[in-house]
Every structure is written in C-alpha cells, then in structure tokens.
Design a protein around this motif. Structure first.
Motif, PDB file in Angstrom:
ATOM      1  N   VAL A 400      -1.020 -17.273   0.165  1.00 53.22           N
ATOM      2  CA  VAL A 400      -1.678 -15.986   0.401  1.00 53.22           C
ATOM      3  C   VAL A 400      -0.813 -14.851  -0.124  1.00 53.22           C
ATOM      4  O   VAL A 400      -1.291 -13.955  -0.840  1.00 53.22           O
ATOM      5  N   ARG A 401       0.476 -14.890   0.189  1.00 54.04           N
ATOM      6  CA  ARG A 401       1.373 -13.812  -0.231  1.00 54.04           C
ATOM      7  C   ARG A 401       1.547 -13.798  -1.755  1.00 54.04           C
ATOM      8  O   ARG A 401       1.768 -12.732  -2.345  1.00 54.04           O
ATOM      9  N   ALA A 402       1.462 -14.944  -2.394  1.00 54.64           N
ATOM     10  CA  ALA A 402       1.648 -15.001  -3.843  1.00 54.64           C
ATOM     11  C   ALA A 402       0.453 -14.416  -4.584  1.00 54.64           C
ATOM     12  O   ALA A 402       0.600 -13.916  -5.711  1.00 54.64           O
ATOM     13  N   ARG A 403      -0.741 -14.442  -3.966  1.00 58.94           N
ATOM     14  CA  ARG A 403      -1.947 -14.042  -4.690  1.00 58.94           C
ATOM     15  C   ARG A 403      -2.605 -12.780  -4.137  1.00 58.94           C
ATOM     16  O   ARG A 403      -3.421 -12.164  -4.842  1.00 58.94           O
ATOM     17  N   ILE A 404      -2.303 -12.415  -2.889  1.00 58.30           N
ATOM     18  CA  ILE A 404      -2.896 -11.215  -2.296  1.00 58.30           C
ATOM     19  C   ILE A 404      -1.767 -10.262  -1.909  1.00 58.30           C
ATOM     20  O   ILE A 404      -0.871 -10.634  -1.141  1.00 58.30           O
ATOM     21  N   LEU A 405      -1.816  -9.058  -2.436  1.00 56.05           N
ATOM     22  CA  LEU A 405      -0.758  -8.074  -2.175  1.00 56.05           C
ATOM     23  C   LEU A 405      -1.360  -6.852  -1.474  1.00 56.05           C
ATOM     24  O   LEU A 405      -2.318  -6.255  -1.969  1.00 56.05           O
ATOM     25  N   VAL A 406      -0.791  -6.498  -0.327  1.00 58.01           N
ATOM     26  CA  VAL A 406      -1.154  -5.269   0.366  1.00 58.01           C
ATOM     27  C   VAL A 406      -0.128  -4.208  -0.008  1.00 58.01           C
ATOM     28  O   VAL A 406       1.069  -4.367   0.255  1.00 58.01           O
ATOM     29  N   ALA A 407      -0.584  -3.133  -0.657  1.00 55.95           N
ATOM     30  CA  ALA A 407       0.300  -2.039  -1.092  1.00 55.95           C
ATOM     31  C   ALA A 407       0.072  -0.839  -0.184  1.00 55.95           C
ATOM     32  O   ALA A 407      -0.911  -0.106  -0.341  1.00 55.95           O
ATOM     33  N   ASP A 408       0.982  -0.659   0.774  1.00 54.28           N
ATOM     34  CA  ASP A 408       0.885   0.455   1.714  1.00 54.28           C
ATOM     35  C   ASP A 408       1.519   1.694   1.088  1.00 54.28           C
ATOM     36  O   ASP A 408       2.584   1.619   0.474  1.00 54.28           O
ATOM     37  N   HIS A 409       0.877   2.844   1.270  1.00 52.08           N
ATOM     38  CA  HIS A 409       1.406   4.074   0.660  1.00 52.08           C
ATOM     39  C   HIS A 409       2.665   4.565   1.358  1.00 52.08           C
ATOM     40  O   HIS A 409       3.298   5.513   0.890  1.00 52.08           O
ATOM     41  N   GLU A 410       3.052   3.922   2.474  1.00 48.09           N
ATOM     42  CA  GLU A 410       4.291   4.287   3.167  1.00 48.09           C
ATOM     43  C   GLU A 410       5.265   3.115   3.217  1.00 48.09           C
ATOM     44  O   GLU A 410       6.171   3.100   4.046  1.00 48.09           O
ATOM     45  N   SER A 411       5.079   2.131   2.352  1.00 52.29           N
ATOM     46  CA  SER A 411       5.971   0.975   2.355  1.00 52.29           C
ATOM     47  C   SER A 411       7.386   1.395   1.950  1.00 52.29           C
ATOM     48  O   SER A 411       7.592   2.424   1.300  1.00 52.29           O
ATOM     49  N   ASP A 412       8.350   0.582   2.335  1.00 53.24           N
ATOM     50  CA  ASP A 412       9.755   0.928   2.143  1.00 53.24           C
ATOM     51  C   ASP A 412      10.141   0.912   0.670  1.00 53.24           C
ATOM     52  O   ASP A 412       9.649   0.096  -0.122  1.00 53.24           O
ATOM     53  N   LEU A 413      11.052   1.814   0.322  1.00 55.69           N
ATOM     54  CA  LEU A 413      11.692   1.821  -0.992  1.00 55.69           C
ATOM     55  C   LEU A 413      13.186   1.609  -0.761  1.00 55.69           C
ATOM     56  O   LEU A 413      13.822   2.382  -0.043  1.00 55.69           O
ATOM     57  N   GLY A 466       7.221  13.536  -2.281  1.00 56.60           N
ATOM     58  CA  GLY A 466       6.241  12.632  -1.689  1.00 56.60           C
ATOM     59  C   GLY A 466       5.304  12.031  -2.719  1.00 56.60           C
ATOM     60  O   GLY A 466       5.016  10.834  -2.712  1.00 56.60           O
ATOM     61  N   GLY A 467       4.810  12.867  -3.648  1.00 57.74           N
ATOM     62  CA  GLY A 467       3.928  12.365  -4.688  1.00 57.74           C
ATOM     63  C   GLY A 467       4.627  11.409  -5.632  1.00 57.74           C
ATOM     64  O   GLY A 467       4.044  10.418  -6.084  1.00 57.74           O
ATOM     65  N   GLN A 468       5.889  11.673  -5.946  1.00 54.92           N
ATOM     66  CA  GLN A 468       6.652  10.776  -6.816  1.00 54.92           C
ATOM     67  C   GLN A 468       6.867   9.422  -6.151  1.00 54.92           C
ATOM     68  O   GLN A 468       6.736   8.380  -6.783  1.00 54.92           O
ATOM     69  N   ARG A 469       7.193   9.449  -4.861  1.00 54.86           N
ATOM     70  CA  ARG A 469       7.382   8.185  -4.142  1.00 54.86           C
ATOM     71  C   ARG A 469       6.100   7.355  -4.168  1.00 54.86           C
ATOM     72  O   ARG A 469       6.142   6.132  -4.340  1.00 54.86           O
ATOM     73  N   GLN A 470       4.970   8.016  -3.956  1.00 50.67           N
ATOM     74  CA  GLN A 470       3.701   7.283  -3.924  1.00 50.67           C
ATOM     75  C   GLN A 470       3.402   6.637  -5.272  1.00 50.67           C
ATOM     76  O   GLN A 470       2.948   5.486  -5.345  1.00 50.67           O
ATOM     77  N   ARG A 471       3.671   7.342  -6.350  1.00 48.76           N
ATOM     78  CA  ARG A 471       3.426   6.772  -7.676  1.00 48.76           C
ATOM     79  C   ARG A 471       4.411   5.644  -8.005  1.00 48.76           C
ATOM     80  O   ARG A 471       4.047   4.669  -8.668  1.00 48.76           O
ATOM     81  N   VAL A 472       5.656   5.773  -7.523  1.00 48.30           N
ATOM     82  CA  VAL A 472       6.619   4.680  -7.723  1.00 48.30           C
ATOM     83  C   VAL A 472       6.152   3.431  -6.987  1.00 48.30           C
ATOM     84  O   VAL A 472       6.253   2.303  -7.509  1.00 48.30           O
ATOM     85  N   ARG A 473       5.618   3.592  -5.789  1.00 45.74           N
ATOM     86  CA  ARG A 473       5.093   2.444  -5.047  1.00 45.74           C
ATOM     87  C   ARG A 473       3.926   1.810  -5.803  1.00 45.74           C
ATOM     88  O   ARG A 473       3.782   0.575  -5.827  1.00 45.74           O
TER      89      ARG A 473
END
Length: 568
Positions: A400-413, A466-473
């Motif tokens: 599941v983790r290899a094929r489905i990715l959840v991209a949270d806009h507040e995930s850690d960098l 904030g906008g730069q972080r979101q685009r990097v994610r």
C-alpha cells in the motif's frame, strides 16, 4: 553516559514509579557510586562537629596545644575531604541525571517512530511537546534522590547514633523529628501530585491548541473566526495560569517548611542541650558538638523535603511518559497482494469512488472531512475502504505504501539540501527534478536560493515562506511518482496566479495517473475530471466542476465564497 546510538533498553511501563526505578537500574554502577558518595560526603560532614568537640574538650579547655593542633589538623583534613566528596558526588549525580534525560528522550523518540503515521491520531502534538520540554527534565531531576537522598538517610542515622552517645534524650528528639515533619508535609506532597497532574494535562491541551491555531490561521481568517478562537485561547491560558498558581502555592509551602521546620528543629535541640550543660549533664565541647550535629542535620532534613517534592513531580511526569509508551501502532493484519493493475479506490463510508487514471477532487465546507476521506483511502485509519476487489486493510501494508502516497500540505520537512529534501532516499537525475520543480511552479524557489538545489534547508523549511514550503512538498510528492497520489490542500498557501499554474501543470504531470486532491478553490476544481461535493463527510453530489456549479446551490455557495476570498 548513554551513547547517542546505544540501545536505551526496554523501559518498565507498568507504572510511573517502576519507570523511575528502571532509569536507576539502567545505570547500576553510577547509581551505586552516587549513593556511596552521597553517604560518605554527608557522614564526613557529620564528623566535623565531633572533631570540633574533641578539640575543645581535649585541647582548648585544658590548654593542651599539641592536642589542639592535632584536632585542628584533623578538622582541616575532614573539611577538605568533605569538599572533594561533594564535588565528586555532584559530578556523578550530573551524569545520572543526564543519562536519565537522554535515555528518556531516546525511548520517547523511538516510540514516536514506532507509532509512525498513527502518532497524530492517538496523541495530540502538545502532549509530545510537553513531554519533551518539561517532563523529561522533571524525571531526570527526581533521580537526585539516588545520591544525596540515600546519603541523607544514612547521615541522619549516623548523627542520631552520635547524639545517643551524648544524650539519649537528644537522640530521641532527633529520631522523632523527621516523622513529625513527614506528618506535616505528607498531605502537601499528595496535594502537589494532584495539582501538578492537572497543570500538566492542561498545558498539553493548550500546547496542542497553539499548533492547531498556527496551522489554521488562514482558514480562521477566511471564516472570520480569529477573534472567537483568540478569546477562547485567552480563557484557556488564564485557566492554565490559575493551575500554575495552585502548583506554585503548594510548592512554596513545601519549600517554606523545608527551610523553616529544620530551623525550629535546630532551636529545640540546641535549647535542650544548653539546659543540659547548665545542669552539668554534658560538657561545653559536647554542647558545641550537639549544635554542630543538628546544624549538619538541617541539610539531610531539607533534602528529605526537597526530594519528596522532586519525586512527587517526577512520578507525575513519569506517568505521562508511561502512558505515551503504552500506545500501540495501528494493527497491520494485511497479507494479500495489491491489485496487479491500477484499480478503483472506494470509501463506502463517504461514497467517494476514485477511478484509476483520473484526477478526482474532494470539496467540502469542512476541510477535515475531506482529509478524513483521504486518510481512509490511504489506509492511515481503520476503515472498510476497498482497492479493486479486496479490502484495503487486507493488502500488505508495504505494498500500500509503495503504490499509494498521501501528501499532506503540513507534512514534515527535514533539514538538508533542497535536493535531499525533495529526493529523500531515492536517486533522481536533474532532469526528473527539473520536471517536478516546473510542475509544482517551484522554479523561483530554486532560483532564489544561493546554491540552487544544493542550498541548505532548515528543519521544517523555516528558511522558506509558507507558499515555498508547500510547493517543495509538492515537488517531493511528484518525484515519488506514486501510482496513486492523494494530495491534501496542495495549493492552500498559494496566491491565485500561482495556484492556477499549479493546477494546470499538476494535471499535465499526472496525466494517466490516479490523483486525488482536496480543495475548495475553483482554480483547482475546474481541472478535475470529477468533483465530489461532501456534506458532513458524505458525498452529496458528484460531477464536473461546471455541472455542480449549475446544479448544486450548496456547492456554488462554497466555491463562490472561496472565489471571492481569492480575489480579495
């Protein structure tokens, strides 16, 4: 002291007290050394009054200069020895405290890693922060009882024995003094644990709310709720302050009694000894020794009270750590293989059906409802979601983790170069990185950094906006190139122009791949193949953005409000 890469061991999580005892047992040599040095240093201090009494009775009073010089030299040696022992005891106890501190940090961090994605769903971020900022230090400080605490008990018994040789009455007063102090202070210790527990709980809640507010200021501003939430936060802060005052009141009484009761104790014993000298029952030298003994006793008696205070607070902190260490990650019972081909993801609880190879959008008045659907489709919470012809929770989690990715806009960098941040453990060539950067409209981010992709990025991207972080994610998610990408609010921190460009390029970059985005922005929704309009977490309507605008008043009101905010 524990090494940064050393296994901290298996903590005893049966209770707070057992956890503290595990910290002591984890460093047996150092704990024993601290106890021995604590005993010897305090007992050596108790020997000084005895030497002083001998110098008076054998040298000063009869005028024997040789005896006086001998006892004075012995006093000097005893004082120097006591000072050296105190230094060594302090060094050992500092190591004991630091070892307990680092060991607790390691087991807490290890547990956080073990819980993984279920961490945020089982415990508030404020709870973890409170443990790391306050509880760890409180626990380590409470272990001071291992050295001076044990020494206080031994020195108390030794002084009582020395006083017994002078006067059984004085020895009896000394032996009965500590139980009386314990009776007076004991209820305060229990009260301290109660108010300290309440204070720590409220502190954790308030810390979590700070994080929620920091992450939701944009949403609050759009809904006009900043003043309302600000007033609620102010009230909660005042309640926390009131709890802090209660903790301070109890602590101040304990500290006052810790200084006052030993002084009263000293006065009573000195008064009794002075009367005995006047009656001829003891000598002047013995009077001086009694005064010295009792003066020495002030230290262990004060230690008793201080350590009671520290251990009470340590137990409260240890219970919080134990409660965190008892948490278990979500059970993974999946053993089946994932579908061989891209398949439909279906969430029966909401009614959302994600068709393979299409761009699906989820729009709802409450962003949390859309995020919850994504959590179920990404298998981050228990659900009856299906993937093709099988339940999602029956599929092996690594697949599941290899094929489905959840991209949270507040995930850690994580800290590192920009290249490391977006590539992670995967090797990507510059061409692939450039395509992902372009798709996320992050070209200006790379160009604005001094060394481009090799520029250092602070933890959590603190040197980015904030906008730069979101685009990097988003760059990181696109470079992962998953079969299914579930993106939560990928454009929420962007201006309208950038948001429109991201929506257009995201569709092109993910053409033919299954993609789900949550958003209420018409600039994003207009590019989706199908939009699900969610009401209370359920699908109220589905279709293209234009058809929903024409047929669903609720959807039209939601999107129109977002459009007005975007224009403003």
């Amino acid at each position: 002291m524990i090494d940064a890469y050393e296994d901290p061991g298996r903590p005893d999580c049966r209770s707070g007290g057992r956890y503290l005892w595990w910290l002591v047992r984890s460093q047996p040599g150092r704990s024993v050394a601290g106890a021995v040095l604590g005993c010897v240093s305090l007992v050596a201090a108790a020997a000084v009054p005895y030497l002083l009494s001998r110098a008076i009775d054998d040298g000063l009073e009869p005028g024997d200069g040789t005896a006086l010089a001998g006892w004075a030299a012995a006093l000097l040696v005893a004082g120097a020895l006591t000072a050296w022992l105190d230094i060594m005891r302090h060094r050992i106890m500092t190591r004991v405290r630091m070892d307990a501190n680092f060991r607790t940090v390691k087991v807490v961090v290890g547990q956080a890693v073990r819980l993984g994605s279920s961490l945020r769903r089982q415990v508030a971020a404020g709870e973890v922060v409170t443990i790391g900022v306050g509880d760890v230090q409180t626990i380590s400080t409470s272990l001071t009882v291992v050295g001076p605490g044990v020494g206080a008990v031994v020195s108390y018994a030794v002084v009582a024995g020395l006083l017994l040789a002078v006067s059984p009455l004085l020895a009896a007063v000394v032996l009965l003094g500590v139980p009386v102090i314990a009776v007076l202070v004991g209820p305060l210790m229990g009260r301290l644990q109660g108010v300290e527990t309440a204070y720590r709980e409220r502190q954790g809640v308030l810390t979590a709310r700070i994080g929620d507010l920091a992450g939701g200021l944009r949403v609050l501003g759009g809904l006009g709720g900043k003043d309302l939430v600000g007033d609620a936060f102010r009230r909660d802060s005042q309640r926390l302050r009131a709890e802090g005052y209660r903790v301070g009141a109890v602590t101040s009484w304990i500290q006052a009694l810790g200084l006052g009761l030993p002084t009263v104790f000293l006065a009573v014993v000195t008064w009794l000894a002075a009367r005995m000298v006047a009656q001829g029952d003891i000598t002047v030298g013995e009077l001086v020794s009694v005064y010295g003994y009792v003066a020495v006793l002030v230290v262990p008696v004060a230690y008793f009270l201080e350590f009671g205070n520290q251990v009470s607070r340590g137990l409260v902190a240890a219970r919080r750590v134990v409660r965190f260490l008892r948490l278990e990650p979500l059970e993974d019972s999946g053993v089946e293989d994932a579908p061989a081909e891209p398949s439909v993801l279906y969430d029966p609880e909401s009614g959302v059906r994600v068709m393979p190879g299409r761009l699906t959008a989820l729009a709802g008045a409450r962003p949390a409802d859309s995020a919850t659907v994504v959590d179920r489709l990404g298998r981050y919470v228990p659900s009856a979601a299906t993937w093709g012809d099988r339940r999602l929770d029956e599929v092996a989690l690594p697949q599941v983790r290899a094929r489905i990715l959840v991209a949270d806009h507040e995930s850690d960098l994580f800290a590192g170069t920009l290249r490391e941040v977006v590539c992670g453990r995967r090797d990507r060539d510059d061409a692939a990185i450039a395509r992902a950067v372009h798709a996320a409209v992050a070209d200006d981010v790379v160009q604005g950094l001094p060394d481009g992709l090799d520029s250092r990025i602070d933890a959590q991207g603190r040197n980015l906006s904030g906008g730069q972080r979101q685009r990097v994610r988003l760059v990181r998610a696109l470079l992962a190139d998953p079969e299914v990408l579930l993106a939560v609010e990928p454009t929420s921190a962007l201006d309208a122009h950038t948001e429109a460009a991201v929506a257009q390029r995201l569709r092109a970059a993910r053409d033919g791949r299954t993609t789900v985005v949550t958003s209420t922005s018409p600039l994003v929704l207009d590019h989706a193949d199908i939009v699900y309009f969610l009401v209370d977490g359920k699908v109220a309507a589905g279709g293209s953005h234009q058809s929903l605008l024409a047929e669903e008043p609720g959807y039209r009101a939601l999107v129109a409000r977002d459009a007005e905010e975007t224009v403003r």
